[in-house]
Design a protein around this motif. Structure first.
Motif, mmCIF file in Angstrom:
data_model
loop_
_atom_site.group_PDB
_atom_site.id
_atom_site.type_symbol
_atom_site.label_atom_id
_atom_site.label_comp_id
_atom_site.label_asym_id
_atom_site.label_seq_id
_atom_site.Cartn_x
_atom_site.Cartn_y
_atom_site.Cartn_z
ATOM 1 N N LEU A 25 32.879 -43.389 7.941
ATOM 2 C CA LEU A 25 34.212 -43.341 8.560
ATOM 3 C C LEU A 25 34.201 -43.970 9.953
ATOM 4 N N LEU A 26 33.149 -43.722 10.722
ATOM 5 C CA LEU A 26 33.042 -44.326 12.051
ATOM 6 C C LEU A 26 32.907 -45.839 11.966
ATOM 7 N N ALA A 27 32.121 -46.316 11.015
ATOM 8 C CA ALA A 27 31.952 -47.768 10.849
ATOM 9 C C ALA A 27 33.262 -48.427 10.438
ATOM 10 N N ILE A 28 33.986 -47.797 9.520
ATOM 11 C CA ILE A 28 35.291 -48.326 9.091
ATOM 12 C C ILE A 28 36.255 -48.377 10.274
ATOM 13 N N THR A 29 36.284 -47.293 11.044
ATOM 14 C CA THR A 29 37.203 -47.202 12.185
ATOM 15 C C THR A 29 36.936 -48.294 13.211
ATOM 16 N N LEU A 30 35.663 -48.500 13.552
ATOM 17 C CA LEU A 30 35.307 -49.491 14.570
ATOM 18 C C LEU A 30 35.769 -50.882 14.156
ATOM 19 N N CYS A 31 35.508 -51.255 12.915
ATOM 20 C CA CYS A 31 35.826 -52.616 12.465
ATOM 21 C C CYS A 31 37.322 -52.816 12.216
ATOM 22 N N LEU A 32 38.059 -51.732 12.043
ATOM 23 C CA LEU A 32 39.510 -51.847 11.933
ATOM 24 C C LEU A 32 40.176 -51.940 13.306
ATOM 25 N N MET A 33 39.528 -51.418 14.334
ATOM 26 C CA MET A 33 40.105 -51.441 15.676
ATOM 27 C C MET A 33 40.009 -52.815 16.329
ATOM 28 N N VAL A 34 38.862 -53.474 16.157
ATOM 29 C CA VAL A 34 38.645 -54.779 16.817
ATOM 30 C C VAL A 34 37.987 -55.751 15.851
ATOM 31 N N PRO A 35 38.207 -57.061 15.995
ATOM 32 C CA PRO A 35 37.497 -58.046 15.176
ATOM 33 C C PRO A 35 35.993 -57.917 15.384
ATOM 34 N N TYR A 36 35.238 -58.048 14.310
ATOM 35 C CA TYR A 36 33.795 -57.805 14.411
ATOM 36 C C TYR A 36 33.114 -58.722 15.415
ATOM 37 N N LYS A 37 33.646 -59.942 15.618
ATOM 38 C CA LYS A 37 33.017 -60.884 16.532
ATOM 39 C C LYS A 37 33.123 -60.448 17.992
ATOM 40 N N THR A 38 34.093 -59.589 18.294
ATOM 41 C CA THR A 38 34.315 -59.172 19.686
ATOM 42 C C THR A 38 33.777 -57.773 19.981
ATOM 43 N N ILE A 39 33.084 -57.166 19.023
ATOM 44 C CA ILE A 39 32.521 -55.819 19.238
ATOM 45 C C ILE A 39 31.448 -55.885 20.321
ATOM 46 N N ASP A 40 31.492 -54.951 21.252
ATOM 47 C CA ASP A 40 30.490 -54.877 22.311
ATOM 48 C C ASP A 40 29.210 -54.257 21.761
ATOM 49 N N ALA A 41 28.071 -54.881 22.034
ATOM 50 C CA ALA A 41 26.805 -54.418 21.456
ATOM 51 C C ALA A 41 26.273 -53.160 22.132
ATOM 52 N N ASP A 42 26.596 -52.959 23.416
ATOM 53 C CA ASP A 42 26.028 -51.839 24.161
ATOM 54 C C ASP A 42 26.856 -50.559 24.044
ATOM 55 N N ALA A 43 28.172 -50.682 24.107
ATOM 56 C CA ALA A 43 29.053 -49.505 24.026
ATOM 57 C C ALA A 43 30.242 -49.838 23.122
ATOM 58 N N PRO A 44 30.005 -49.992 21.830
ATOM 59 C CA PRO A 44 31.042 -50.515 20.933
ATOM 60 C C PRO A 44 32.314 -49.681 20.884
ATOM 61 N N PHE A 45 32.197 -48.360 20.796
ATOM 62 C CA PHE A 45 33.390 -47.528 20.657
ATOM 63 C C PHE A 45 34.169 -47.445 21.972
#
Length: 611
Positions: free
Chosen positions: A323-343
């Motif tokens: 559920l957390l993985a789904i939520t993260l990728c629905l909130m922002v495009p995967y290319k712009t996810i921050d590697a250090d503090a993604p959520f």
């Protein structure tokens, strides 16, 4: 396979005085008290017998009763006050920590894209299969030794020690990584940058010059809590985990409110290879549940509490991860996810910057729980290893008042604190996962051996079939993993390796009769489930980088050197010293007469112990 009896008297060398000792006190015989170390002459003679002793230890399998009996070498009993409810929260506290909050963003951005949820599913399946195998052992052999005790019973002392040494290193390195992450998230919570809370020592090498006193302080506090009471640790973990669950549910619900389905296109930008490569790394997010199995000795009703606790915590954890993985990728495009503090950054991206503080608080709670359960688990591993004298018996002492292994806890947390003080997180993260996958695979092999081999019961023909089928299962899994690692697009070899695994498992199921039935709780679908666990664990090993394998090889070589020069001779002396006591207690004067030469016959007990 030979069978040697272990100490059942509780009067182990240096530990059987019956004196109730406190804390980290020690006596002369607490370190290397065995006959081989009484003098230099004895030690030289022992070294000359290394080959013979090593062969004996490789061929020797312990017994369930012996593993239970060696608890007496700790002088005092651990307190049995944990229930399945405690184990569920220990399981979630052990697992849900830095992995989900740190690694998810990195792997989604660079390896799997939105399909990172599938990576968590694959890792979760692998972990769940291993959980089932662990559960049967923990129910039938409820001791603090975890996988070390299980492997000692089924695969012998040598493999058990190598496996246990690797998982202890994994605990220490993993704990140090989490402690460093604790400092980073704490800095976020108070509005500072992580370097602001660290001391820069320019004289030290790069990567080891950012000293982290906060990580050391956290380790000290965790050590004190773990030493004082296992039940108290459970209550603190329960409180921290409840708060953590509330924050995780907030992240999921609030994140889905800000979801944009366009961010899920494309779903698998890196293809299947990216999914499995991420899965091998994300397996670290599941590391820790095996610490729960080490609490079996402190569980009120192992037959009921352990299956519910282990399986229940893993089901909840896997569901939350997905559920957390789904939520993260629905909130922002995967290319712009921050590697250090993604959520945290994701909530900034959708216009809720205040939510980063809740995320940081949730991460801190989770990492505190991981550190606590890790401290409890690693100390109990070391305690049971010391009961066999493969490590000095000083580590096996359980405090009379607290009912906890104080010595082992302090030493393991000290090692964790030292590494966390000096070593950067990116260096530590390269040393994780491989040992755990290797040990989970060995436990699955051990379960097959347990079900299909019993000394004195299994015929030579069936034993040879068992060895052949297990060898085929391992070979097919290794070949599949190797082919996956070297081949980018071809799939032809899988048409050979996967059917070999299937038919080897089917052959084991059809041609070899089971020699052992679980008394209280058993893994379903044997041999299919443990065989699948072997296959998937080895397959994930094929996706791990070469640096991890180099680390694994170096540390294993160090363990081997220690074992050959110290652990082998100490455990050999201990086993042989109590062999006479065990057999005399079991067979009385008859055995003594045979030993004295009054009988030329050699008999065997129903358990296959030669006397």
């Amino acid at each position: 396979m030979g069978m040697a009896a272990e100490d059942v008297s509780g009067t182990g060398t240096g530990t059987g005085t019956g004196i109730r000792r406190r804390g980290c006190a020690y006596q002369k015989n607490d370190f290397l008290p065995e006959e081989s170390f009484k003098s230099w002459g004895n030690y030289v003679n022992a070294l000359k017998q290394t080959q013979t002793r090593l062969l004996d230890r490789i061929q020797t399998r312990s017994k369930d009763q012996a593993e239970l009996a060696v608890k007496n070498r700790s002088q005092n009993e651990m307190k049995r006050d944990l229930t399945w409810w405690d184990l569920i929260w220990f399981g979630m506290g052990a697992v849900i920590g830095a992995g989900i909050f740190v690694l998810t963003g990195l792997e989604a951005r660079d390896e799997a894209g939105p399909a990172v949820v599938l990576s968590y599913v694959v890792s979760g399946i692998s972990a769940m299969l291993s959980v089932f195998c662990y559960t049967e052992f923990a129910v039938e052999i409820p001791v603090a030794g975890g996988s070390f005790a299980y492997l000692r019973v089924e695969l012998g002392d040598f493999l058990a020690f190598i496996a246990a040494g690797n998982i202890l290193l994994e605990y220490v390195i993993g704990g140090a990584a989490v402690a460093r992450s604790w400092t980073s998230y704490f800095a976020t919570l108070i509005g500072k940058q992580p370097p602001d809370l660290r001391i820069h020592a320019h004289a030290l090498a790069d990567g080891y010059n950012e000293l982290d006193p906060i990580a050391v302080g956290v380790c000290i506090i965790i050590c004190i809590i773990a030493v004082l009471s296992t039940k108290g640790s459970s209550r603190l973990n329960y409180f921290a985990s409840v708060v953590h669950m509330v924050i995780i549910l907030f992240i999921i619900i609030a994140g889905l409110v800000k979801a944009d389905t366009k961010n899920y296109t494309p779903f698998t930008p890196f293809g299947a290879r990216g999914v499995f490569k991420a899965s091998a790394v994300l397996f670290f997010a599941y590391v820790g549940f095996d610490a729960v199995s080490t609490l079996a000795e402190e569980t009120k009703n192992p037959a009921k509490d352990i299956p519910i606790g282990l399986v229940g915590s893993m089901v909840v954890t896997t569901t939350l991860y997905c559920l957390l993985a789904i939520t993260l990728c629905l909130m922002v495009p995967y290319k712009t996810i921050d590697a250090d503090a993604p959520f945290s950054v994701a909530f900034k991206h959708v216009g809720w910057p205040w939510a980063q503080y809740l995320v940081a608080a949730g991460a801190l709670k989770g990492m505190t729980s991981v550190l606590l359960v890790s401290a409890v688990g690693q100390a109990r591993y070391l305690t049971h290893i010391a009961r066999t004298h493969m490590m000095p018996p000083w580590f096996a002492i359980v405090d009379a008042q607290t009912g906890t292994p104080v010595n082992a806890t302090v030493v393991m947390l000290l090692a964790t604190a030292i590494i966390a003080f000096f070593t950067k997180l990116d260096i530590l993260s390269n040393l994780l996962s491989i040992s755990t996958l290797f040990i989970f695979m060995l436990v699955s092999v051990a379960l097959l051996v347990r079900r299909y081999y019993a000394t004195g019961k299994t015929t030579n023909a069936n034993r040879n079939k068992l060895i052949g089928f297990i060898a085929a299962i391992l070979a097919s899994a290794i070949a599949t993993a190797a082919y996956w690692g070297v081949s980018e697009n071809s799939w032809i070899a899988y048409c050979i390796t996967v059917p070999i695994w299937f038919f080897a498992t089917a052959g084991l199921w059809y041609f070899v009769p089971q020699a052992h039935s679980p008394r209280l709780w058993g893994v379903p679908l044997v041999p299919w489930l443990p065989s699948a666990s072997i296959f998937i664990n080895i397959f994930l090993l094929g996706s791990i980088d070469k640096d991890s394998f180099i680390r694994f090889g170096i540390w294993t070589a160090v363990l081997l050197l220690y074992y050959l020069f110290f652990g082998l001779h100490a455990s050999y002396d201990t086993a042989k010293e109590f062999d006479l006591e065990f057999k005399t207690a079991q067979y009385g004067e008859k055995f003594q007469k045979i030993e004295e030469g009054n009988s030329s016959s050699v008999t065997k007990s129903e358990n296959g112990v030669q006397i």
